[in-house]
Design an enzyme around this catalytic site. Structure first.
Site, PDB file in Angstrom:
ATOM      1  CB  SER A 141      -0.851   0.015   1.273  1.00 52.10           C
ATOM      2  OG  SER A 141      -1.515   1.248   1.419  1.00 52.10           O
ATOM      3  CE1 TYR A 154      -3.802  -2.048   5.193  1.00 51.39           C
ATOM      4  CE2 TYR A 154      -3.327   0.234   4.641  1.00 51.39           C
ATOM      5  CZ  TYR A 154      -3.671  -1.053   4.248  1.00 51.39           C
ATOM      6  OH  TYR A 154      -3.847  -1.336   2.917  1.00 51.39           O
TER       7      TYR A 154
END
Ligand SMILES: NC(=O)c1ccc[n+]([C@@H]2O[C@H](COP(=O)([O-])OP(=O)(O)OC[C@H]3O[C@@H](n4cnc5c(N)ncnc54)[C@H](O)[C@@H]3O)[C@@H](O)[C@H]2O)c1
Length: 253
Positions: A141, A154
């Site tokens: 990501s 995350y």
């Protein structure tokens, strides 16, 4: 047919980008082990791809468990006799600021986003080393490089998985190429879950698309095309990289 006669494992294949990757890889001739936790969706995808004439086996499981990952490799060997690549795609968010975050969620986020990649690489690499032009594509990501409010687990886990992928590229070259895809905001169920971390979730999703240079959210198909490029022999001189694919959002200050 860029993946003709290749065998790939795809995790988190029953939704979003994983599903788009499964659809494109099988269209390009790959035989697939598709994995996910949702048996109904997994069997539906297996049927959809099978009806189109592709060789696909759905294997249910939770990638946070080490055994699930070795089972996926065994399934590929039993069904297809070899393994040529991986799309390590399953991921979770684990939202919450450090002071609010239950350590269980922190650990679970690392289990799904980092440990699972380690387990699958560990089980698969001996087989991938036997393949010609093996390729691993890890879905990381832009959160590996840029932080977002309430996303500590995350962001830290995505930074860790990029480092793990680069390490594997160093240690398993030249037989196995290993690269990361680092998407910006993509229109899957995941982004709506992520938006809960913002005061106005609907606005956050809308703005996420508008704030890119291309002024829209990415689609799962935008991502699957980059995954295909990296998985295929078109990318035979590319390893140890982390590609942002984000509508240009990282170029903005
Ligand atoms: N959507 C975005 O904006 C975005 C941006 C950057 C990166 N990503 C990453 O892309 C990947 C795919 O996400 P998506 O956007 O397609 O979302 P999605 O919710 O559609 O898909 C995520 C998939 O991962 C699976 N999964 C989660 N935990 C699992 C577990 N323990 N075992 C097995 N499967 C598990 C889910 O069941 C689901 O199929 C994730 O790694 C995510 O972090 C998403």
């Amino acid at each position: 047919m860029k993946l003709k006669d290749k065998v790939f494992i795809i995790t988190g294949a029953t939704s979003g980008m994983g599903k788009a990757i499964a659809e494109l890889f099988s269209k390009e001739g790959a035989s697939l082990i598709i994995s996910g936790r949702d048996v109904e969706r997994g069997e539906a995808l297996e049927k959809e791809l099978g009806l189109a004439g592709n060789s696909v086996l759905f294997v249910a499981g939770d990638v946070a468990e080490s055994a699930c990952n070795s089972h996926l490799v065994q399934a590929a060997l039993e069904k297809f006799g070899k393994l040529d690549g991986l799309s390590i795609n399953a991921g979770m968010l684990g939202l919450g600021k450090i002071t609010d975050l239950d350590p269980t969620i922190w650990h679970q986020t690392f289990k799904v986003n980092v440990d699972a990649a380690f387990y699958l690489l560990k089980a698969a690499l001996p087989e991938l080393q036997k393949s010609k032009n093996a390729s691993v594509v890890v879905n990381a990501s832009i959160a590996a490089f840029k932080n977002f409010p309430n996303h500590p687990a995350y962001c830290a886990s995505k930074a860790a998985v990029v480092s793990l992928a680069k390490q594997a590229a160093v240690d398993y070259a030249p037989e196995v190429r290993i690269n990361c895809i680092c998407p910006g905001p993509v229109d899957t169920p995941f982004i709506y879950d992520s938006a809960i971390a913002f005061p106005d979730p609907a606005k956050a999703v809308e703005n996420a698309g508008k704030n890119t240079l291309i002024q829209r959210l990415g689609t799962p198909e935008d991502i699957s095309k980059l995954a295909l490029f990296l998985a295929s022999e078109d990318a035979s001189w590319i390893t140890g990289t982390a590609y942002t694919i984000d509508g240009g959002i990282m170029a903005k200050s």
